[in-house]
Design a protein around this motif. Structure first.
Motif, mmCIF file in Angstrom:
data_model
loop_
_atom_site.group_PDB
_atom_site.id
_atom_site.type_symbol
_atom_site.label_atom_id
_atom_site.label_comp_id
_atom_site.label_asym_id
_atom_site.label_seq_id
_atom_site.Cartn_x
_atom_site.Cartn_y
_atom_site.Cartn_z
ATOM 1 N N ARG A 68 0.816 -1.210 0.000
ATOM 2 C CA ARG A 68 0.000 0.000 0.000
ATOM 3 C C ARG A 68 0.850 1.260 0.000
ATOM 4 O O ARG A 68 0.329 2.357 -0.221
ATOM 5 C CB ARG A 68 -0.918 0.012 1.221
ATOM 6 C CG ARG A 68 -1.992 -1.060 1.225
ATOM 7 C CD ARG A 68 -2.786 -1.064 2.512
ATOM 8 N NE ARG A 68 -1.943 -1.397 3.662
ATOM 9 C CZ ARG A 68 -2.389 -1.497 4.907
ATOM 10 N NH1 ARG A 68 -3.683 -1.270 5.159
ATOM 11 N NH2 ARG A 68 -1.583 -1.820 5.890
ATOM 12 N N ASP A 69 2.142 1.113 0.241
ATOM 13 C CA ASP A 69 3.028 2.268 0.375
ATOM 14 C C ASP A 69 4.078 2.248 -0.743
ATOM 15 O O ASP A 69 4.890 1.328 -0.816
ATOM 16 C CB ASP A 69 3.698 2.247 1.742
ATOM 17 C CG ASP A 69 4.647 3.411 1.935
ATOM 18 O OD1 ASP A 69 4.180 4.563 1.934
ATOM 19 O OD2 ASP A 69 5.862 3.165 2.062
ATOM 20 N N THR A 70 4.056 3.264 -1.601
ATOM 21 C CA THR A 70 4.961 3.306 -2.752
ATOM 22 C C THR A 70 6.418 3.291 -2.319
ATOM 23 O O THR A 70 7.242 2.554 -2.892
ATOM 24 C CB THR A 70 4.681 4.560 -3.597
ATOM 25 O OG1 THR A 70 3.331 4.532 -4.063
ATOM 26 C CG2 THR A 70 5.620 4.637 -4.793
ATOM 27 N N ALA A 71 6.768 4.094 -1.316
ATOM 28 C CA ALA A 71 8.160 4.146 -0.863
ATOM 29 C C ALA A 71 8.601 2.799 -0.301
ATOM 30 O O ALA A 71 9.750 2.380 -0.500
ATOM 31 C CB ALA A 71 8.324 5.247 0.190
ATOM 32 N N SER A 72 7.703 2.111 0.377
ATOM 33 C CA SER A 72 8.023 0.809 0.946
ATOM 34 C C SER A 72 8.300 -0.214 -0.155
ATOM 35 O O SER A 72 9.248 -1.004 -0.081
ATOM 36 C CB SER A 72 6.857 0.339 1.823
ATOM 37 O OG SER A 72 7.097 -0.926 2.379
ATOM 38 N N VAL A 73 7.471 -0.201 -1.209
ATOM 39 C CA VAL A 73 7.686 -1.108 -2.339
ATOM 40 C C VAL A 73 9.011 -0.795 -3.025
ATOM 41 O O VAL A 73 9.791 -1.700 -3.349
ATOM 42 C CB VAL A 73 6.512 -1.010 -3.332
ATOM 43 C CG1 VAL A 73 6.806 -1.820 -4.600
ATOM 44 C CG2 VAL A 73 5.219 -1.486 -2.682
ATOM 45 N N ARG A 74 9.272 0.477 -3.241
ATOM 46 C CA ARG A 74 10.527 0.858 -3.914
ATOM 47 C C ARG A 74 11.737 0.422 -3.088
ATOM 48 O O ARG A 74 12.735 -0.067 -3.641
ATOM 49 C CB ARG A 74 10.548 2.366 -4.148
ATOM 50 C CG ARG A 74 11.772 2.855 -4.921
ATOM 51 C CD ARG A 74 11.587 4.273 -5.397
ATOM 52 N NE ARG A 74 10.464 4.379 -6.302
ATOM 53 C CZ ARG A 74 9.467 5.252 -6.176
ATOM 54 N NH1 ARG A 74 9.451 6.089 -5.151
ATOM 55 N NH2 ARG A 74 8.488 5.292 -7.058
ATOM 56 N N SER A 112 -8.827 0.050 1.833
ATOM 57 C CA SER A 112 -7.535 -0.563 2.109
ATOM 58 C C SER A 112 -7.367 -1.863 1.342
ATOM 59 O O SER A 112 -6.284 -2.169 0.837
ATOM 60 C CB SER A 112 -7.377 -0.816 3.617
ATOM 61 O OG SER A 112 -6.114 -1.364 3.900
ATOM 62 N N ALA A 113 -8.462 -2.656 1.233
ATOM 63 C CA ALA A 113 -8.398 -3.899 0.462
ATOM 64 C C ALA A 113 -8.099 -3.605 -1.007
ATOM 65 O O ALA A 113 -7.279 -4.279 -1.643
ATOM 66 C CB ALA A 113 -9.704 -4.675 0.601
ATOM 67 N N ARG A 123 1.876 -0.764 -8.096
ATOM 68 C CA ARG A 123 3.178 -0.337 -7.559
ATOM 69 C C ARG A 123 4.254 -1.384 -7.829
ATOM 70 O O ARG A 123 5.383 -1.048 -8.209
ATOM 71 C CB ARG A 123 3.047 -0.068 -6.058
ATOM 72 C CG ARG A 123 2.099 1.084 -5.723
ATOM 73 C CD ARG A 123 1.983 1.328 -4.236
ATOM 74 N NE ARG A 123 0.991 2.367 -3.980
ATOM 75 C CZ ARG A 123 -0.233 2.155 -3.525
ATOM 76 N NH1 ARG A 123 -0.619 0.910 -3.253
ATOM 77 N NH2 ARG A 123 -1.072 3.159 -3.339
ATOM 78 N N VAL A 124 3.913 -2.648 -7.610
ATOM 79 C CA VAL A 124 4.887 -3.719 -7.835
ATOM 80 C C VAL A 124 5.222 -3.822 -9.322
ATOM 81 O O VAL A 124 6.392 -3.943 -9.702
ATOM 82 C CB VAL A 124 4.353 -5.054 -7.290
ATOM 83 C CG1 VAL A 124 5.246 -6.213 -7.714
ATOM 84 C CG2 VAL A 124 4.250 -4.999 -5.762
ATOM 85 N N CYS A 125 4.211 -3.767 -10.173
ATOM 86 C CA CYS A 125 4.457 -3.878 -11.617
ATOM 87 C C CYS A 125 5.288 -2.712 -12.133
ATOM 88 O O CYS A 125 6.151 -2.894 -13.004
ATOM 89 C CB CYS A 125 3.132 -3.954 -12.365
ATOM 90 S SG CYS A 125 2.232 -5.505 -12.119
ATOM 91 N N ARG A 126 5.031 -1.522 -11.607
ATOM 92 C CA ARG A 126 5.808 -0.361 -12.065
ATOM 93 C C ARG A 126 7.282 -0.520 -11.731
ATOM 94 O O ARG A 126 8.163 -0.271 -12.572
ATOM 95 C CB ARG A 126 5.250 0.914 -11.432
ATOM 96 C CG ARG A 126 5.931 2.183 -11.921
ATOM 97 C CD ARG A 126 5.281 3.424 -11.361
ATOM 98 N NE ARG A 126 3.952 3.627 -11.920
ATOM 99 C CZ ARG A 126 2.820 3.540 -11.235
ATOM 100 N NH1 ARG A 126 2.862 3.212 -9.941
ATOM 101 N NH2 ARG A 126 1.664 3.748 -11.799
#
Length: 475
Positions: A68-74, A112-113, A123-126
């Motif tokens: 859910r968090d872009t910075a966390s995924v990055r 949230s879901a 986010r993951v695909c990007r």
């Protein structure tokens, strides 16, 4: 089920890797010697998954992140870059859901879901595709769902998100057509034996369950591994998927009439009275994370032993297991209250069907090795023997060996899963392990055991609830 391994090992990032399909995929990669970056929300669950992956032969890296968090995924992808040099594969499995009518699911839970299941996928695909384009190669596998092509009542959080996921993946497939080194695949399972149904939020007064025909998480992992060797646009997992999609598209009037009753009958657990809960939608529930949800009657032999080892993900765990079919009941009482009944050895004859009386109870009950001395049968034709404790996890799990010679011995597993302050799910699994009772075919043994255990769970629920007898699913 055969195990598919890619022709050459590399490095992969797997989201949702601490449980279910994500964990099964990480283990399948590890068996092929891959370096796997495990992404999830809970450190402890990921560390246990990493231990299982290393035992399976791979190299495991833990990356705690919330999709859910872009910075966390990055940050998770940057850690993967540092640890692996470059990623060859990304498998995206992370998803959450909440059961309930659309207007009954709280805004925060619904959004949230969607943020996890749909926007988390974006986010993951990007991050994956930005790296693959620079490298000129890479394989992205996204876990979709049968509900990305159909719809059912009471699951709007998941259906909405998965339709979006399917649309996104098709768009990405079109956008990467001119880059032969980059492959994007979608794997769409039907009912899968994972813990997601108990982890899910619910505002229906009941928990969900995987609809039949069910497969285990390894069947989905096999499809993922197949896409790494021979990329395909979409792979369906589940014998009933094609028929369900055909009914949804070609016969909508019939589908609409049937889907509600079928959903109520096969996709929701029996019982009622489960308190409203967001489940793991807002926060992780590490205590419920595992390889499987226990919905399938597992096979015998080495595969069973392997699955049990990986399901616990702990070298020190020595859980025993039976070959029986699990029986479940939702109880409108706390897990602690149910445990109090189990811990009272003198109440054993009250809820265990066939036990006529209790002669003595060891003071250490229910510690491992302690025994209940009982008589079974109908007076005056009684058999006197014992039930002993083989394993005890206070408040959560009890494994018993019930003796009744000359009939033989049986092993009984009882697991308690809290659903809320005043609700829990109790699972009982039993099978004969020695003596004449173990000689009939398993299907015959279970035909005799299942009705008895269903009644035993009903009685246990009444005792846990108290004298009022208001038990979820009673009657």
């Amino acid at each position: 089920m055969s195990r598919v391994e890619p022709s050459a090992a590399g490095s992969a990032l797997v989201t949702g890797a601490s449980s279910g399909i994500g964990l099964a995929t990480a283990l399948a990669l590890s068996r092929g010697g891959w370096t796997v970056v495990l992404v999830g929300r809970d450190t402890g669950s990921l560390e246990r998954a990493a231990q299982a992956c290393r035992r399976a032969g791979g190299t495991a890296v833990v990356a705690v992140a919330d999709v859910r968090d872009t910075a966390s995924v990055r940050a998770a992808f940057e850690l993967a870059d540092d640890e692996t040099g470059s990623l060859d594969v990304v498998v995206h499995s992370a998803a959450t859901l909440a059961y309930g009518r659309f207007e009954d699911v709280p805004d925060e839970v619904f959004e949230s879901a969607l943020d996890t299941t749909l926007m988390g996928t974006t986010r993951v695909c990007r991050e994956a595709l930005s790296r693959f384009r620079l490298a000129g190669r890479g394989r992205l596998v996204v876990i979709g769902s049968l509900l990305g092509k159909t719809a059912v009542p009471g699951m709007s959080t998941y259906t909405t998100a998965k339709w979006g996921v399917h649309g996104l993946v098709r768009s990405l497939q079109l956008e990467t057509r001119d880059e032969p080194g980059i492959q994007v695949s979608l794997v769409s399972p039907g009912g899968v034996d994972t813990p997601v149904y108990r982890q899910a939020g619910t505002y229906l007064g009941r928990h969900g369950q995987p609809p039949p025909p069910r497969v285990d998480a390894f069947a989905v992992a096999d499809a993922v591994m197949g896409c790494l060797d021979r990329p395909r646009r979409e792979v369906n997992v589940g014998a009933g998927n094609a028929l369900t999609v055909m009914g949804f598209r070609a016969m909508p009037a019939i589908y609409d009439r049937l889907v509600g009753p079928l959903m109520n009958r096969v996709a929701l657990q029996a019982g009622s009275g489960v308190a409203d809960t967001p489940g793991n939608v807002l926060e992780p529930r590490p205590e419920a994370e595992a390889l499987s949800g226990g919905w399938l009657a597992s096979t015998t032999g080495a595969r069973r032993a392997l699955d049990m080892e990986e399901n616990t993900m702990d070298d020190t765990d020595q859980h025993l297991t039976t070959q029986g079919q699990p029986q479940r009941r939702t109880v409108a009482a706390s897990a602690d209250r149910v445990w109090d009944v189990l811990a009272d050895g003198w109440s054993y004859a009250t809820w265990v069907v066939g036990t006529a009386r209790i002669r003595d109870v060891d003071t250490a009950w229910p510690a491992p090795g302690s025994r209940i001395h009982h008589s079974v049968g109908l007076w005056p034709a009684l058999l006197s023997d014992t039930t002993s404790v083989e394993e005890c996890v206070t408040g959560r799990r009890l494994v018993l060996k019930a003796r009744g010679w000359p009939l033989g011995e049986a092993r009984v597993e009882i697991d308690i899963e809290p659903d809320g302050p005043q609700s829990c799910t109790v699972t009982m699994t039993e099978d004969a392990i020695s003596g004449p009772g173990s000689l009939p075919p398993r299907i015959v043994r279970q035909a005799m055991i299942l009705p008895r255990n269903s009644e035993a769970l009903r009685r246990l629920a009444y005792l846990a609830k108290g004298s009022s007898g208001l038990v979820a699913g009673s009657g």
